[in-house]
Write a protein that holds these residues in place. Sequence first.
Motif, mmCIF file in Angstrom:
data_model
loop_
_atom_site.group_PDB
_atom_site.id
_atom_site.type_symbol
_atom_site.label_atom_id
_atom_site.label_comp_id
_atom_site.label_asym_id
_atom_site.label_seq_id
_atom_site.Cartn_x
_atom_site.Cartn_y
_atom_site.Cartn_z
ATOM 1 N N ASP A 15 0.918 -1.162 -0.231
ATOM 2 C CA ASP A 15 0.077 -0.073 -0.122
ATOM 3 C C ASP A 15 0.857 1.205 -0.040
ATOM 4 N N PHE A 41 -3.722 -4.481 -2.038
ATOM 5 C CA PHE A 41 -2.624 -4.848 -2.955
ATOM 6 C C PHE A 41 -2.192 -6.311 -2.789
ATOM 7 N N GLY A 74 -6.809 -0.624 -2.766
ATOM 8 C CA GLY A 74 -6.164 -1.195 -3.761
ATOM 9 C C GLY A 74 -7.217 -2.094 -4.376
ATOM 10 N N PRO A 75 -6.639 -2.878 -5.569
ATOM 11 C CA PRO A 75 -7.398 -3.516 -6.403
ATOM 12 C C PRO A 75 -8.095 -4.854 -6.094
ATOM 13 N N ARG A 76 -7.606 -5.375 -5.149
ATOM 14 C CA ARG A 76 -7.960 -6.773 -4.560
ATOM 15 C C ARG A 76 -8.487 -6.887 -3.252
ATOM 16 N N ARG A 100 -11.394 1.941 -5.921
ATOM 17 C CA ARG A 100 -10.283 0.954 -5.975
ATOM 18 C C ARG A 100 -9.314 1.519 -6.683
ATOM 19 N N VAL A 101 -8.048 1.438 -6.679
ATOM 20 C CA VAL A 101 -6.913 1.976 -7.618
ATOM 21 C C VAL A 101 -5.983 1.219 -7.655
ATOM 22 N N ARG A 102 -5.246 1.261 -8.931
ATOM 23 C CA ARG A 102 -4.159 0.132 -9.135
ATOM 24 C C ARG A 102 -2.867 0.889 -9.278
ATOM 25 N N SER A 103 -2.609 2.011 -9.442
ATOM 26 C CA SER A 103 -1.419 2.793 -9.401
ATOM 27 C C SER A 103 -1.284 4.057 -8.937
ATOM 28 N N GLU A 119 -3.211 6.692 -10.595
ATOM 29 C CA GLU A 119 -4.705 6.699 -10.489
ATOM 30 C C GLU A 119 -5.228 7.029 -8.966
#
Length: 389
Positions: A180, A286, A306-308, A326-329, A332
């Motif tokens: 994270d 994450f 995070g995405p998961r 949810r964010v992935r980067s 973002e």
Amino acid sequence: MQARPLLLELRRRLPERPLVYTYGSPSAEPFLDRLGPVDLALPLPLDGRAEMRSLFDALRPAALALVDAELWPGLLLEAERRDVPAALVAGRLGPGSRRLAAAARPLHRALLRTLRLVGAVDERSADAFREAGAARACVAVTGDPRVDEVLADAGPPDAPLRRAGLDLPLLVAGSTWAEDEAVLLDACARLRRDGPAFALVLAPHGTDEPRLRDVERRLDGAGLRHRRWSGGDGGSARRTGRPDDPASLVRDSLAEAPGRVLLVDRVGVLRALYSSAAAAWVGGGFRGALHNVMEPAARGAAVVTGPRTGRAWIAEPLERAGGLFRVRSAGEAAGLLERLLGDGEWAARAGARGRAVLEERAGATTATIAALATAGWLPQPATGAAPAR
């Protein structure tokens, strides 16, 4: 915390019955004093036949309830052998669970068949339990009592702590892991250069000295000047603000923090921090082990992760309602946080939508108790000197 509302209601209905709470991880121990009306709390022994026989001989339970996804073979088979009614409450089972794999299905089906009630948190879990082999008549959607717990603990949505007197929007990052922090701190560094001014409180998962020093290195690497909550580098327990006033602790500690970045090096303050947050970053997203998103949502904070989201069943309805993102980067995350921290009204609306999702699902404690009674699980009140079976 899923068990606590049920324990309170069982104590109200059965004041003479002893209540025993067992746990399987040392991480539960700091929370035992919040359980309320338990007569005994102890670690669950190893799940062997001899150990379970000794446990039942000592406790002579009248009924057994397992919480969430705990299906211990030795425990359940011993309960069945002694004709002790067993139930699963606040049950979660996702469609991709390993328990639905071909190799695990026979054992899982046999264990589910020992239960008088499978109280599922939502319809998706209920369907998964039926698919896994639970008797259809024993499966009911009763909800998650933890929703009742976090709403009661948070209080009304306009709790005084949200007006903590902070002069900057506050981002609270709770239970973060290294994965994270790699994304979050990069995003915060970008916002420091090009985005709105904000304050950051970071409460990592784990507060031992090596972990704290690792987080400090990450903060330094991102160019984020910071201070520990205790006031030093692992030093004294000095804190500003009044101990009985969480709002003043948040406000005054941040006022002394260089760069308005505070590293939390103690436990027990995260819920209070969420109450002052414009947005809450919840760790674990994450690595597929998302931490508690109900607590910030109950306090009206927009949730970022995070995405998961893994087995966190509430994450999906929160996301659908627009209360969780949810964010992935890092890029973002920076874009989303810029809007949440720069547009207070938009962040407040997102937080209100998240709170509404929980309010719609309140009442799980009452529904679970009613289902236990219908299933014949609920013990009868103790009378006279007759011992518990």
